[in-house]
Design a protein around this motif. Structure first.
Motif, PDB file in Angstrom:
ATOM      1  N   ARG A 263      -7.372  -5.827  -1.236  1.00 59.27           N
ATOM      2  CA  ARG A 263      -7.425  -4.365  -1.107  1.00 59.27           C
ATOM      3  C   ARG A 263      -7.940  -3.753  -2.408  1.00 59.27           C
ATOM      4  O   ARG A 263      -8.775  -2.844  -2.405  1.00 59.27           O
ATOM      5  CB  ARG A 263      -6.030  -3.834  -0.771  1.00 59.27           C
ATOM      6  CG  ARG A 263      -6.003  -2.398  -0.360  1.00 59.27           C
ATOM      7  CD  ARG A 263      -4.624  -1.989   0.138  1.00 59.27           C
ATOM      8  NE  ARG A 263      -3.644  -2.016  -0.933  1.00 59.27           N
ATOM      9  CZ  ARG A 263      -2.504  -2.705  -0.904  1.00 59.27           C
ATOM     10  NH1 ARG A 263      -2.190  -3.428   0.153  1.00 59.27           N
ATOM     11  NH2 ARG A 263      -1.674  -2.674  -1.921  1.00 59.27           N
TER      12      ARG A 263
ATOM     13  N   GLU B 175       0.869  -1.179   0.000  1.00 62.80           N
ATOM     14  CA  GLU B 175       0.000   0.000   0.000  1.00 62.80           C
ATOM     15  C   GLU B 175       0.904   1.226   0.000  1.00 62.80           C
ATOM     16  O   GLU B 175       1.909   1.274   0.727  1.00 62.80           O
ATOM     17  CB  GLU B 175      -0.890  -0.017   1.240  1.00 62.80           C
ATOM     18  CG  GLU B 175      -1.871   1.140   1.237  1.00 62.80           C
ATOM     19  CD  GLU B 175      -3.076   0.902   2.148  1.00 62.80           C
ATOM     20  OE1 GLU B 175      -3.210  -0.197   2.713  1.00 62.80           O
ATOM     21  OE2 GLU B 175      -3.881   1.835   2.267  1.00 62.80           O
TER      22      GLU B 175
ATOM     23  N   HIS C  60     -11.618  -4.262  -2.665  1.00 63.63           N
ATOM     24  CA  HIS C  60     -12.379  -3.350  -1.799  1.00 63.63           C
ATOM     25  C   HIS C  60     -12.491  -1.975  -2.460  1.00 63.63           C
ATOM     26  O   HIS C  60     -13.550  -1.347  -2.440  1.00 63.63           O
ATOM     27  CB  HIS C  60     -11.722  -3.245  -0.423  1.00 63.63           C
ATOM     28  CG  HIS C  60     -12.575  -2.510   0.557  1.00 63.63           C
ATOM     29  ND1 HIS C  60     -13.822  -2.960   0.936  1.00 63.63           N
ATOM     30  CD2 HIS C  60     -12.385  -1.342   1.215  1.00 63.63           C
ATOM     31  CE1 HIS C  60     -14.365  -2.106   1.789  1.00 63.63           C
ATOM     32  NE2 HIS C  60     -13.508  -1.108   1.973  1.00 63.63           N
ATOM     33  N   SER C  61     -11.403  -1.517  -3.080  1.00 55.99           N
ATOM     34  CA  SER C  61     -11.442  -0.232  -3.781  1.00 55.99           C
ATOM     35  C   SER C  61     -12.322  -0.306  -5.019  1.00 55.99           C
ATOM     36  O   SER C  61     -12.850   0.692  -5.485  1.00 55.99           O
ATOM     37  CB  SER C  61     -10.037   0.177  -4.238  1.00 55.99           C
ATOM     38  OG  SER C  61      -9.201   0.384  -3.128  1.00 55.99           O
TER      39      SER C  61
ATOM     40  N   ARG D 290      -4.241   3.539  -3.852  1.00 57.40           N
ATOM     41  CA  ARG D 290      -3.570   2.818  -2.769  1.00 57.40           C
ATOM     42  C   ARG D 290      -2.482   1.890  -3.314  1.00 57.40           C
ATOM     43  O   ARG D 290      -1.443   1.732  -2.729  1.00 57.40           O
ATOM     44  CB  ARG D 290      -4.599   2.044  -1.954  1.00 57.40           C
ATOM     45  CG  ARG D 290      -5.602   2.997  -1.279  1.00 57.40           C
ATOM     46  CD  ARG D 290      -6.804   2.256  -0.734  1.00 57.40           C
ATOM     47  NE  ARG D 290      -6.468   1.565   0.505  1.00 57.40           N
ATOM     48  CZ  ARG D 290      -7.283   0.702   1.106  1.00 57.40           C
ATOM     49  NH1 ARG D 290      -8.453   0.395   0.565  1.00 57.40           N
ATOM     50  NH2 ARG D 290      -6.923   0.119   2.220  1.00 57.40           N
TER      51      ARG D 290
ATOM     52  N   GLY E  47      -9.240 -11.150  -5.609  1.00 58.29           N
ATOM     53  CA  GLY E  47      -8.953 -10.694  -4.249  1.00 58.29           C
ATOM     54  C   GLY E  47      -8.523 -11.827  -3.354  1.00 58.29           C
ATOM     55  O   GLY E  47      -8.864 -11.858  -2.173  1.00 58.29           O
TER      56      GLY E  47
ATOM     57  N   PRO F  35      -3.858 -10.509  -0.017  1.00 57.92           N
ATOM     58  CA  PRO F  35      -4.191  -9.217   0.628  1.00 57.92           C
ATOM     59  C   PRO F  35      -4.194  -8.043  -0.362  1.00 57.92           C
ATOM     60  O   PRO F  35      -5.087  -7.196  -0.324  1.00 57.92           O
ATOM     61  CB  PRO F  35      -3.100  -9.071   1.683  1.00 57.92           C
ATOM     62  CG  PRO F  35      -2.747 -10.485   2.043  1.00 57.92           C
ATOM     63  CD  PRO F  35      -2.870 -11.276   0.766  1.00 57.92           C
ATOM     64  N   ALA F  36      -3.185  -7.998  -1.263  1.00 58.21           N
ATOM     65  CA  ALA F  36      -3.149  -6.879  -2.200  1.00 58.21           C
ATOM     66  C   ALA F  36      -4.343  -6.919  -3.143  1.00 58.21           C
ATOM     67  O   ALA F  36      -4.933  -5.894  -3.483  1.00 58.21           O
ATOM     68  CB  ALA F  36      -1.840  -6.905  -2.996  1.00 58.21           C
TER      69      ALA F  36
ATOM     70  N   SER G 171      -8.550   4.248  -7.552  1.00 62.53           N
ATOM     71  CA  SER G 171      -7.857   3.984  -6.294  1.00 62.53           C
ATOM     72  C   SER G 171      -6.418   4.416  -6.422  1.00 62.53           C
ATOM     73  O   SER G 171      -5.786   4.218  -7.457  1.00 62.53           O
ATOM     74  CB  SER G 171      -7.912   2.501  -5.953  1.00 62.53           C
ATOM     75  OG  SER G 171      -7.057   2.237  -4.848  1.00 62.53           O
TER      76      SER G 171
END
Lengths: 488, 488
Positions: free
Chosen positions: B254, A333, B257-258, A354, B247, B250-251, A352
């Motif tokens: 994330r 991130e 989610h975005s 991130r 997904g 973890p990346a 995004s």
């Protein structure tokens, strides 16, 4: 040039092509003759077709036997039947030939004990007479600096990658496939059964060849394990050395035995050899291609696992992020300050910042700004970019909006110019940021973009998966090499 | 048509497009309007652009608000700002609209609590009024039988595969990519955040839809796990159901989610859900494509792991054999009697009849004979073929030897005709032998060949690796499904 005993094999003067059909350039042996003639080899060094049944072939004077050719003949390419080869070897010895490339197949790879014995006899006799044998059952030499090639479409410009391959088809797949991605070769050798000159001979040569910076090999079987391991160690200590092994499963091993008479041996032992020697083992043809790209572009200097992924649609970014993680890389991130800088000009909805940086901005200047900000972020070691005025299958910009102009003769050139500009943008960013930038670009339109990007040291991969996998393998290899001399 | 409550959503009559720009067909919302108009939707059912600032858009009468459109309006496509959506929902309720597709983004996927609350409010109000919401943050519906499409280049003919996707870009990748390989769709739904209608709703519908024989899905997050599992079980019990989860790291989570506000959840749990329900989990976009090909061609009937590999060069055959074994399939050595029959007409040198069958014969009749003999061998369950007058990147035969004729306007049609004949040869062999035949064919020229082959039930894969992997996954899935009703 090096002082290596094999050096002269790669720089022959006159070549005789024995067993050409009367029509001259039909069949594979005709292709050898035809491509040498097309390259002007006959004018520069001498090119002698041999066939007792005709006096001229493809506009060249044809000789009844090798002994009738003008002196000296350095290299012989032969497609005569297996049982006629011993006589040819005697003629080579008498003529002072240095290397004999036996395109001829039908020896040990048939599984026939008599033919395997004939292969051994031929090699013993040739060696005793100072004639080195390439093959049998192979395509021989590609040396672009000498205009020597076994395939018509290979690049004529030399480069710095040396390929050795037990398979002619795989040699063509490597040279042809990587040429499209911008790579050029110092030499390629297809050596088939490897009855005389083997992988370890060529690896040994490659280690010392000043024209060669990177070595790659396709191997089916190794008969002299100790020699192979020693040569691989010497080569991998000084140059990135990428090895693809065929015949790793029983069915593949059976195919390898039918193909080049190779006994494939245990893949675990081979893997251990690669690890201990500091070589990189590719596990597929795609891997081999991608690793050559990785070690010949700025990607070779990647400092760590942190990837920033810029551009691309939402769901595609999600799958790309998963693929990067699957390959063992990180997609950290981005720091709050980096996100803040990006938010200054990237609209919120559907985007995004991130990481992945999933943006919907088309303007090229804004995109450059994104790359600059991201490249400066501490956890980022490499940027994967899918947008820079270039879509996934070619230069975008006005793509699909040219209307009638798409049929325009100038449209292709404009597209090529956009592709060059896009490649230059990647290269400039890479230069100013000091971290490697990977361009994701595949498909039929990628040619111009790939060539230009590669020339400028930018790695282009067709997919995120393949880029991430190549970088993961590169980092793993670098860790294993610790203690060996640095080679970049 | 089924009696399913969602049925009417897929068969709307009049559609209003709310928030079109004054120019009519610019931007994505303009594309929706433009593609519906191009399909003649306005003449058949009614198509009403809504924009208070103009009276005509793209040659259609434009209405100031939804309430001003002629009655009835079944379906609304909207790109107005997020904060204006509650008013639109009220208008939908008043107008008796059945479904509201919110292309509009900027809701829960922003991570902003206020916008997530707005999304919930909108859905609650819409549901109470009998209006189902598709989205927000999505591309909506592709129903070729109703000429409803969210992308210009999608096929206009309907088929039997239903796609549900949380990503519009991935939905386009599935429909566009598989269309090139011959697949046609009953419906595709891009449903983004899935604030109202979710994966389980569409899976439930897909299970009962008589137009759908195969179901595939791209999912980022599941909020109602129990409903999802139950719907997946119902669907996978009666139709092949192929799921790609985004997904998984973890990346990637994330990014998900975005992208759609999804909480990706544990991939282990998801994998277990797929296993227990009898669905097939694809682990990449390529997998998803290849599995759809596998379950919609004769490959779905493959009886076991025995592959015969016909054609291709020596070293390529070696790597192919390795790839087949890596995928968990077998490449059994052919029985002595089969080898004897092949040896009757296959020359010895440089060939093998053991399997892989590495042959260098060009004549089409001989090649048919090879396929017939191999198909009859007991351990062979499926044939992978690389030759049948067709090279790896297009119809060969005279390829590269047409000389000037390559520029001929007729050359393209002759190449297409050769591609059709090659596809027909594969299909005839498959029909007469009773075992699946896989054609290995990639590259830009593969189009005509792929379409024709697929129409006739022949699976075409771009590489041996992908063919082997898809069949390995199919066999593994079939084993897991034991006990469930047969669906082929």
């Amino acid at each position: 040039m090096s002082e290596h005993p094999l050096e002269q094999i790669f720089h022959p003067r006159a070549i005789a092509v024995v067993g050409v059909p009367s029509q001259g350039t039909s069949g594979r042996i005709g292709d050898f003759l035809g491509s040498l003639k097309a390259a002007g080899y006959h004018e520069q060094h001498g090119l002698y077709p041999v066939n007792p049944k005709t006096e001229e072939v493809a506009g060249l004077r044809c000789y009844p036997t090798l002994l009738d050719c003008p002196d000296p003949v350095d290299h012989v390419i032969s497609q005569i039947p297996a049982r006629a080869v011993p006589l040819l070897v005697e003629q080579c010895a008498e003529k002072g030939v240095r290397s004999l490339h036996l395109f001829t197949a039908g020896f040990s790879e048939t599984g026939d004990a008599e033919m395997a014995a004939l292969e051994r006899e031929i090699v013993e006799r040739a060696r005793a007479a100072g004639v080195r044998v390439i093959g049998p059952n192979c395509m021989g030499l590609y040396v672009p600096a000498e205009r020597l090639s076994f395939m018509g479409g290979f690049p004529t410009e030399p480069g710095h990658v040396l390929l050795l391959s037990q398979s002619g088809a795989n040699a063509s797949a490597v040279v042809g496939g990587l040429a499209q991605r911008g790579v050029r070769f110092s030499k390629a050798i297809s050596f088939g059964n490897g009855a005389d000159l083997q992988a370890h001979d060529f690896l040994d040569y490659a280690a010392t060849d000043p024209e060669t910076e990177v070595v790659t090999a396709y191997i089916e079987g190794v008969t002299e394990g100790r020699n192979f391991f020693e040569a691989l160690k010497r080569c991998a200590a000084v140059k990135p050395t990428i090895i693809l092994k065929g015949g790793i499963h029983p069915a593949g091993a059976r195919a390898a035995h039918s193909h080049t008479g190779s006994l494939a041996g245990s893949i675990d032992i081979f893997e251990a050899l690669c690890r201990q020697s500091g070589a990189i083992r590719a596990t597929s043809m795609d891997d081999l291609h991608d690793l050559v790209i990785a070690v010949t572009t700025e990607v070779r200097r990647v400092a760590g696992r942190g990837v920033a992924l810029v551009g691309g649609g939402g769901g595609i970014a999600v799958l790309s992020a998963d693929a990067i993680a699957t390959a063992g890389l990180d997609l950290p991130e981005l720091p709050a300050e980096t996100q803040r800088q990006l938010r200054e000009f990237i609209p919120v909805a559907g985007t995004s910042v991130r990481n992945p940086i999933d943006i919907n901005i088309g303007a090229s200047d804004d995109m450059r700004r994104v790359y600059r900000i991201v490249a400066a972020a501490e956890p980022v070691d490499v940027i994967f970019g899918t947008s820079f005025g270039v879509g996934p299958s070619g230069p975008a910009g006005n793509q699909g909006r040219d209307g009638d102009a798409a049929d325009d003769a100038g449209a292709a050139e404009r597209a090529a110019e956009r592709a060059r500009q896009a490649a230059d943008s990647f290269a400039e960013l890479q230069e100013e940021s000091g971290i490697p930038v990977v361009a994701l670009q595949g498909g039929p339109q990628a040619g111009t973009f790939q060539q230009r990007a590669y020339e400028r040291g930018v790695a282009v991969f067709p997919t995120v998966e393949r880029a991430a996998r190549a970088i993961g393998m590169l980092l793993e290899w670098r860790t294993r090499r610790e203690g060996l001399p640095a080679i970049f």
